[in-house]
Design a protein around this motif. Structure first.
Motif, PDB file in Angstrom:
ATOM      1  N   THR A 162      18.673 -30.323  21.507  1.00  0.00           N
ATOM      2  CA  THR A 162      18.144 -29.346  22.179  1.00  0.00           C
ATOM      3  C   THR A 162      17.040 -28.489  21.441  1.00  0.00           C
ATOM      4  O   THR A 162      17.337 -28.030  20.189  1.00  0.00           O
ATOM      5  N   ARG A 163      15.985 -28.067  22.067  1.00  0.00           N
ATOM      6  CA  ARG A 163      14.957 -27.464  21.593  1.00  0.00           C
ATOM      7  C   ARG A 163      15.397 -25.898  21.249  1.00  0.00           C
ATOM      8  O   ARG A 163      15.963 -25.377  21.812  1.00  0.00           O
ATOM      9  N   SER A 164      14.640 -25.449  20.307  1.00  0.00           N
ATOM     10  CA  SER A 164      14.603 -23.638  20.289  1.00  0.00           C
ATOM     11  C   SER A 164      13.366 -23.263  20.104  1.00  0.00           C
ATOM     12  O   SER A 164      12.425 -23.581  19.621  1.00  0.00           O
ATOM     13  N   ASN A 165      13.275 -22.055  20.892  1.00  0.00           N
ATOM     14  CA  ASN A 165      11.838 -21.386  21.414  1.00  0.00           C
ATOM     15  C   ASN A 165      12.214 -19.798  20.759  1.00  0.00           C
ATOM     16  O   ASN A 165      13.185 -19.509  20.497  1.00  0.00           O
ATOM     17  N   ILE A 166      10.973 -19.558  20.530  1.00  0.00           N
ATOM     18  CA  ILE A 166      10.737 -18.045  20.013  1.00  0.00           C
ATOM     19  C   ILE A 166      10.041 -16.998  20.849  1.00  0.00           C
ATOM     20  O   ILE A 166       8.846 -17.805  21.377  1.00  0.00           O
ATOM     21  N   ALA A 167      10.329 -16.071  21.087  1.00  0.00           N
ATOM     22  CA  ALA A 167       9.606 -15.121  21.945  1.00  0.00           C
ATOM     23  C   ALA A 167       9.198 -13.759  21.098  1.00  0.00           C
ATOM     24  O   ALA A 167      10.287 -13.342  20.530  1.00  0.00           O
ATOM     25  N   LEU A 168       7.948 -13.042  21.067  1.00  0.00           N
ATOM     26  CA  LEU A 168       7.834 -11.840  20.482  1.00  0.00           C
ATOM     27  C   LEU A 168       7.471 -10.910  21.376  1.00  0.00           C
ATOM     28  O   LEU A 168       6.060 -11.215  22.024  1.00  0.00           O
ATOM     29  N   ALA A 169       8.156  -9.896  21.556  1.00  0.00           N
ATOM     30  CA  ALA A 169       7.875  -8.785  22.663  1.00  0.00           C
ATOM     31  C   ALA A 169       7.332  -7.567  22.153  1.00  0.00           C
ATOM     32  O   ALA A 169       8.050  -7.015  21.312  1.00  0.00           O
ATOM     33  N   GLU A 170       6.099  -7.392  22.479  1.00  0.00           N
ATOM     34  CA  GLU A 170       5.514  -6.123  21.671  1.00  0.00           C
ATOM     35  C   GLU A 170       5.897  -4.839  22.430  1.00  0.00           C
ATOM     36  O   GLU A 170       6.514  -5.043  23.628  1.00  0.00           O
ATOM     37  N   ALA A 171       5.878  -3.898  21.874  1.00  0.00           N
ATOM     38  CA  ALA A 171       6.092  -2.438  22.507  1.00  0.00           C
ATOM     39  C   ALA A 171       5.378  -2.278  23.825  1.00  0.00           C
ATOM     40  O   ALA A 171       5.768  -1.530  24.721  1.00  0.00           O
ATOM     41  N   ASP A 172       3.873  -2.717  23.790  1.00  0.00           N
ATOM     42  CA  ASP A 172       3.179  -2.650  25.244  1.00  0.00           C
ATOM     43  C   ASP A 172       3.572  -3.630  26.260  1.00  0.00           C
ATOM     44  O   ASP A 172       2.897  -3.667  27.337  1.00  0.00           O
ATOM     45  N   GLY A 173       4.452  -4.287  25.974  1.00  0.00           N
ATOM     46  CA  GLY A 173       4.763  -5.334  27.098  1.00  0.00           C
ATOM     47  C   GLY A 173       4.399  -6.737  26.773  1.00  0.00           C
ATOM     48  O   GLY A 173       4.696  -7.630  27.756  1.00  0.00           O
ATOM     49  N   VAL A 174       3.480  -6.943  25.979  1.00  0.00           N
ATOM     50  CA  VAL A 174       2.778  -8.349  25.829  1.00  0.00           C
ATOM     51  C   VAL A 174       3.798  -9.197  25.019  1.00  0.00           C
ATOM     52  O   VAL A 174       4.620  -8.713  24.304  1.00  0.00           O
ATOM     53  N   LEU A 175       3.833 -10.418  25.726  1.00  0.00           N
ATOM     54  CA  LEU A 175       4.973 -11.266  25.087  1.00  0.00           C
ATOM     55  C   LEU A 175       4.235 -12.481  24.658  1.00  0.00           C
ATOM     56  O   LEU A 175       3.264 -13.245  25.453  1.00  0.00           O
ATOM     57  N   THR A 176       4.695 -12.836  23.427  1.00  0.00           N
ATOM     58  CA  THR A 176       3.837 -14.289  22.854  1.00  0.00           C
ATOM     59  C   THR A 176       5.167 -15.175  22.536  1.00  0.00           C
ATOM     60  O   THR A 176       6.118 -14.710  22.014  1.00  0.00           O
ATOM     61  N   LYS A 177       5.032 -16.387  23.352  1.00  0.00           N
ATOM     62  CA  LYS A 177       6.202 -17.443  23.374  1.00  0.00           C
ATOM     63  C   LYS A 177       5.627 -18.682  22.418  1.00  0.00           C
ATOM     64  O   LYS A 177       4.599 -19.038  22.588  1.00  0.00           O
TER      65      LYS A 177
END
Length: 315
Positions: free
Chosen positions: A87-102
């Motif tokens: 099964t795959r593993s994903n990464i999400a980076l959540a910045e303090a201003d609400g912007v999300l990089t996945k």
């Protein structure tokens, strides 16, 4: 009971960071590890609301075993379909201003035998389901027509289908008349092949999906609200959100709220909006419990503001 089908689940790691700076060492201020995938999130949201959900998903390798363990700890009934690939593993980076990089991995390659086992498992589990929520991307080995086949088979068994996917998989499935489809603004624009600048543009696009076969369209327009277009009428709603922390799983929480409130009409739309608004105020992909909801902040009307410009127009 709401049965969810997630053909391409994931193990999601979310890191909260002050700001994302390319090429730099960034120290996270918080981290979470959650079972992921749109259908998995719907099951988590339904369970958090105190309702029963059964999650059907192909699982393989150590990440798959960990997903099953995490879901079991949350009280979710898991019906795994064993697959050879991990099964795959994903990464999400959540910045303090609400912007999300996945960063989403592609997922395992399913064999023809595993594909049929997934179909058969859904059929067996659907007998007690009020709704079947089919959600997310398709892994390698499943053709774009896979969801269409699943909708056809489920309808033959008398089940109601909610579909949350995009691209060719969505367009293929429309011919089998899913009971409700739940695109976001970007997916809606992609489906009709034109940009969306106003709520009226989104309404026309949703009506077009109904003309192509969808019995109802629940369209999420991000911060601008949500549209529900069905045979009985059209409604628009929005909610006040004081602070955005993470939008991971917000759309999935909305779909869960819609289904547990009956899956049609303005009451279900209000529930969808309340659940989605609550989700964005929680960290990572945490699903809201009843105590997190603020129904008083939700407004729903049958007077759709056609000329209202979208905060984030889709080109």
């Amino acid at each position: 009971m709401i049965l969810t089908v997630t053909p391409n689940p994931s193990l999601d790691r979310t890191y909260e960071v002050p700001a994302l700076e390319r090429g730099e060492v960034i120290r996270a201020t918080g981290e979470r590890m959650d079972p992921g995938g749109k259908g998995v999130n719907v099951s988590r949201a339904v369970t958090a609301a105190g309702r029963r959900s059964v999650a059907v998903l192909p699982l393989g390798g150590a990440p798959g075993a960990l997903i099953a363990e995490l879901l079991d700890a949350q009280g979710i009934e898991v019906v795994p379909v064993p697959v050879a690939g991990a099964t795959r593993s994903n990464i999400a980076l959540a910045e303090a201003d609400g912007v999300l990089t996945k960063i989403n991995a592609p997922g395992p390659l399913l064999s023809a035998e595993e594909r049929e086992l997934l179909f058969d498992t859904v059929r067996r589990q659907s007998r007690d389901a009020d709704w079947i929520a089919c959600c997310g991307s398709l892994p390698r080995g499943l053709a774009p027509s896979w969801y269409a086949d699943l909708v056809a088979r489920a309808h033959a068994e008398g089940a109601r289908i909610a579909l949350d996917t995009s691209g060719p998989a969505l367009l293929e499935a429309l011919r089998e008349r899913p009971d409700v489809v739940k695109p976001n603004a970007e997916e809606l624009a992609q489906a009709v092949g034109r940009p969306l600048a106003t709520v009226g543009d989104a309404l026309k696009a949703a009506e077009e999906l109904r003309e192509r076969g969808a019995r109802a369209v629940l369209a999420s327009l991000g911060a601008d609200g949500q549209l529900l277009v069905e045979g009985a009428g059209t409604w628009f709603g929005s909610a006040r959100v004081d602070a955005v922390r993470s939008n991971v799983g917000a759309g999935d929480s909305s779909l869960a709220g819609f289904l547990i409130a009956g899956g049609s009409g303005p009451r279900a739309l209000a529930s969808a909006i309340a659940h989605g608004a609550a989700a964005v105020g929680l960290p990572g992909s945490v699903m809201p419990a009843p105590a997190d909801l603020n129904p008083a902040a939700v407004t729903v009307t049958d007077r759709v503001p056609l000329d209202r410009e979208l905060t984030e127009p889709v080109s």
